[in-house]
Scaffold this motif. Sequence first.
Motif, PDB file in Angstrom:
ATOM      1  N   ALA A   1       0.762  -0.999  -0.063  1.00  0.00           N
ATOM      2  CA  ALA A   1      -0.045   0.096   0.160  1.00  0.00           C
ATOM      3  C   ALA A   1       0.785   1.451  -0.071  1.00  0.00           C
ATOM      4  N   TRP A   2       1.853   1.220   0.692  1.00  0.00           N
ATOM      5  CA  TRP A   2       3.003   2.407   0.892  1.00  0.00           C
ATOM      6  C   TRP A   2       3.436   2.781  -0.627  1.00  0.00           C
ATOM      7  N   ALA A   3       3.657   1.694  -1.297  1.00  0.00           N
ATOM      8  CA  ALA A   3       4.206   1.957  -2.843  1.00  0.00           C
ATOM      9  C   ALA A   3       3.330   2.659  -3.737  1.00  0.00           C
ATOM     10  N   VAL A   4       1.988   2.016  -3.390  1.00  0.00           N
ATOM     11  CA  VAL A   4       0.958   2.420  -4.650  1.00  0.00           C
ATOM     12  C   VAL A   4       0.700   3.994  -4.121  1.00  0.00           C
ATOM     13  N   ALA A   5       0.821   4.406  -2.784  1.00  0.00           N
ATOM     14  CA  ALA A   5       0.446   5.745  -2.440  1.00  0.00           C
ATOM     15  C   ALA A   5       1.616   6.544  -2.810  1.00  0.00           C
ATOM     16  N   ALA A   6       2.896   6.288  -2.706  1.00  0.00           N
ATOM     17  CA  ALA A   6       4.055   6.984  -3.205  1.00  0.00           C
ATOM     18  C   ALA A   6       3.905   7.060  -4.684  1.00  0.00           C
ATOM     19  N   VAL A   7       3.568   6.067  -5.748  1.00  0.00           N
ATOM     20  CA  VAL A   7       3.345   6.278  -6.925  1.00  0.00           C
ATOM     21  C   VAL A   7       2.485   7.235  -7.244  1.00  0.00           C
TER      22      VAL A   7
ATOM     23  N   ILE B   1       9.310   7.294  -8.232  1.00  0.00           N
ATOM     24  CA  ILE B   1       8.325   6.090  -8.766  1.00  0.00           C
ATOM     25  C   ILE B   1       8.877   4.925  -9.138  1.00  0.00           C
ATOM     26  N   LEU B   2      10.013   5.135  -9.751  1.00  0.00           N
ATOM     27  CA  LEU B   2      10.715   4.078 -10.188  1.00  0.00           C
ATOM     28  C   LEU B   2      11.202   3.034  -8.570  1.00  0.00           C
TER      29      LEU B   2
END
Length: 193
Positions: free
Chosen positions: A7-13, A50-51
């Motif tokens: 979830a943290w990665a989706v929010a960061a993207v 994002i990467l």
Amino acid sequence: MLTDLPAWAVAAVIALGGLSVAAGIAVFVVDSMARATFALLTSFLAVAGILVALQLPYLAFVTALMMTIEMALMAVFMIMFMMNPAGLMPMTMVHNARGSAVLGAGAFVLLTVGIWTMDWPTRNGAVPADSTRQLGEAIMGSHMLVMLVIGVALFATIIAGTVLATARGRYDRFGAELDAARPDDPVPGGLPR
């Protein structure tokens, strides 16, 4: 691909994607070349973030390194060669504001609709243990050694060209110990030390 991420990665993207788009828009809104340069750098650094969130650290590092150096060089050359100081004087960043806004908005809508409506392929197989090595082999194949040698040769050529193009430096102007009272310039004028 986003469904495979925490979830943290989706929010960061999502957050960094918004920052990247906003900084990209700022490139055409700000009124000087220097501000546009730093807005563009912000956009590229958000893409690098994002990467990282997409677990592609090598591409993130290359993007951040390449864009930071490129924008720094652009700022240096603006300070050296632009008629206004450091590109800070107000100027318009577009020549056909209405046409470019229509084309930009149309391209953005078309790409966004395409991203969200197309049928993305699913991953076959497992994630490689070393994605950086796999990427290097996929891009370069058997030519990796040649490209490394060419990269060093190009860098040496840039340094040599800069050294040869700079006929005089501060040691020529003020002496080896930089203790001359006035610079030894071939053309009189300039500011005193």
